[in-house]
Scaffold this motif. Structure first.
Motif, PDB file in Angstrom:
ATOM      1  N   THR A 177       0.850  -1.188   0.000  1.00 21.07           N
ATOM      2  CA  THR A 177       0.000   0.000   0.000  1.00 21.07           C
ATOM      3  C   THR A 177       0.885   1.237   0.000  1.00 21.07           C
ATOM      4  O   THR A 177       1.838   1.312   0.782  1.00 21.07           O
ATOM      5  CB  THR A 177      -0.916   0.021   1.237  1.00 21.07           C
ATOM      6  OG1 THR A 177      -1.764  -1.136   1.226  1.00 21.07           O
ATOM      7  CG2 THR A 177      -1.778   1.280   1.257  1.00 21.07           C
ATOM      8  N   CYS A 178       0.585   2.192  -0.878  1.00 24.14           N
ATOM      9  CA  CYS A 178       1.382   3.416  -0.939  1.00 24.14           C
ATOM     10  C   CYS A 178       0.453   4.613  -1.146  1.00 24.14           C
ATOM     11  O   CYS A 178      -0.495   4.540  -1.937  1.00 24.14           O
ATOM     12  CB  CYS A 178       2.405   3.345  -2.072  1.00 24.14           C
ATOM     13  SG  CYS A 178       3.704   4.601  -1.957  1.00 24.14           S
ATOM     14  N   LEU A 222      -4.416   6.358   7.341  1.00 28.33           N
ATOM     15  CA  LEU A 222      -4.316   4.895   7.319  1.00 28.33           C
ATOM     16  C   LEU A 222      -5.489   4.228   8.030  1.00 28.33           C
ATOM     17  O   LEU A 222      -5.752   3.043   7.824  1.00 28.33           O
ATOM     18  CB  LEU A 222      -2.996   4.439   7.946  1.00 28.33           C
ATOM     19  CG  LEU A 222      -1.766   4.544   7.041  1.00 28.33           C
ATOM     20  CD1 LEU A 222      -0.504   4.317   7.836  1.00 28.33           C
ATOM     21  CD2 LEU A 222      -1.856   3.560   5.884  1.00 28.33           C
ATOM     22  N   GLU A 232       3.490  -0.918   3.975  1.00 24.57           N
ATOM     23  CA  GLU A 232       2.971   0.417   3.617  1.00 24.57           C
ATOM     24  C   GLU A 232       4.090   1.422   3.440  1.00 24.57           C
ATOM     25  O   GLU A 232       5.144   1.329   4.083  1.00 24.57           O
ATOM     26  CB  GLU A 232       2.007   0.881   4.716  1.00 24.57           C
ATOM     27  CG  GLU A 232       1.300   2.179   4.450  1.00 24.57           C
ATOM     28  CD  GLU A 232       2.067   3.406   4.957  1.00 24.57           C
ATOM     29  OE1 GLU A 232       1.800   4.519   4.454  1.00 24.57           O
ATOM     30  OE2 GLU A 232       2.926   3.229   5.844  1.00 24.57           O
ATOM     31  N   HIS A 241       4.714   5.860   2.018  1.00 24.07           N
ATOM     32  CA  HIS A 241       4.059   7.147   1.754  1.00 24.07           C
ATOM     33  C   HIS A 241       5.038   8.067   1.062  1.00 24.07           C
ATOM     34  O   HIS A 241       6.244   8.037   1.340  1.00 24.07           O
ATOM     35  CB  HIS A 241       3.597   7.783   3.070  1.00 24.07           C
ATOM     36  CG  HIS A 241       3.073   9.188   2.911  1.00 24.07           C
ATOM     37  ND1 HIS A 241       3.861  10.298   3.116  1.00 24.07           N
ATOM     38  CD2 HIS A 241       1.856   9.648   2.546  1.00 24.07           C
ATOM     39  CE1 HIS A 241       3.144  11.389   2.891  1.00 24.07           C
ATOM     40  NE2 HIS A 241       1.929  11.020   2.541  1.00 24.07           N
TER      41      HIS A 241
END
Length: 350
Positions: free
Chosen positions: A48-49, A67, A78, A80
């Motif tokens: 997930t980004c 989140l 994850e 970001h």
């Protein structure tokens, strides 16, 4: 290189203000929509980004609050980026290329309504010489527009025509913030009128990436990412030729844009004058459908608008309305940073 495709895309309806919604409340319906489109659960996502900006939120590490929209369980891998979500998509694409993931969820969001976005964006400027002068984003775009006019590349009537075409196209986009007959308006910063500038608003978007046969299982017609690249101009505006975008051209070359004709282009051009620069850099003729979604002139949620360009191009391929599309995202003043991707439908897969 692994074959990677965008298999699902969702976005909010973009609004001038969403005072009643937190970032999490704005994001959750979009995240559920892309997951439902593929039948995946959070446990089926390998990576997930996200892309967002603490400057818009007014607090550090604001993305950790968002989140909550993904869910606290099961634990996820994850990352970001403090950038537009298009760059989060690039990171996710790299993650899949390494073989460490087969699926990825990418999302981005931005709420510009609480503050003065023109002032907030000055923080992107060189901190020693330019930022202390506080030239806002519209004033800098107006410098670029005037340079284009002085060079004979465009004029004010042509800029108005770009804005008019974009908002007319947005009439078919239920998510657009501005659509239809939008007046040119008064000068905001000459030569740019209000109609040449993007609307200020709030919004979010999400896509799901998948590799190879996984993508084919999740989507009837995946939008394959045949090439993707991003480049950056010099930070100092005074050392750049504002009527050109060599970084866009180089990114397009590396992504393979010029290998075969494209039929669709989703360009992240927040100002009408920037479409002139991008068309020239990408060599787009009148036969190419440019911003059939309305583009950033119809909705420009900061930090999500670039990801939306990729998503809109992919959605046209999913629907069979495009076979080969170019998607572009930008960040920084006067097209400082540029990402270009080539998307193709299954029928054009070599």
């Amino acid at each position: 290189m692994r074959d990677v495709a965008i298999v699902a895309f969702a976005q909010t309806g973009h609004l001038r203000r969403t005072d009643e919604l937190s970032e999490v409340e704005m994001l959750m319906p979009v995240l559920h929509q892309v997951l439902d489109a593929t039948g995946l659960r959070t446990s089926g996502i390998d990576f997930t980004c996200s892309g967002s900006s603490d400057y818009l939120a007014g607090r550090a590490f604001s993305f950790t609050m968002a989140l909550d929209g993904v869910g606290a369980h099961p634990p996820i891998s994850e990352s970001h980026v403090e950038m537009d979500g298009a760059w989060a998509l690039y990171e996710a694409w790299v993650k899949i290329q390494t073989g460490e993931a087969d699926t990825a969820l990418v999302y981005a969001y931005g709420k510009s309504s609480p503050g003065q976005v023109r002032d907030v964006l000055t923080r992107q400027l060189d901190p020693y010489y330019t930022a202390p002068l506080w030239p806002d984003s519209v004033a800098l775009a107006a410098l670029q527009a005037q340079a284009l006019i002085d060079a004979g590349d465009t004029d004010e009537s042509a800029l108005t025509a770009i804005a008019t075409r974009s908002r007319a196209a947005a009439s078919d986009n239920p998510h657009a913030q501005l659509a239809g007959d939008v007046p040119a308006g008064d000068y905001l910063v000459r030569p740019l009128r209000t109609g040449d500038c993007p609307p200020i608003g709030d919004g979010a978007a999400a896509v799901i990436l998948a590799a190879g046969d996984t993508a084919r299982a999740l989507c009837a017609r995946p939008a394959w990412i045949r090439g993707i690249d991003h480049r950056i101009e010099a930070h100092g505006l005074g050392v750049r030729e504002l009527t050109e975008s060599p970084s866009t051209r180089l990114a397009a070359e590396r992504a393979g844009v010029f290998e075969r004709p494209v039929d669709t282009a989703e360009l992240h051009a927040p100002f009408s004058s920037q479409e002139v620069v991008l068309r020239k850099a990408l060599g787009l003729g009148d036969e190419v459908s440019v911003n059939p979604s309305g583009g950033a002139l119809a909705a420009n949620p900061v930090m999500a608008a670039g990801l939306i360009r990729l998503g809109e191009a992919a959605a046209r391929i999913h629907r069979g309305e495009s076979d080969r599309a170019v998607a572009h995202a930008t960040s920084g003043p006067c097209l400082q940073q540029n990402l270009v991707a080539v998307l193709e439908g299954e029928s054009t897969h070599a």
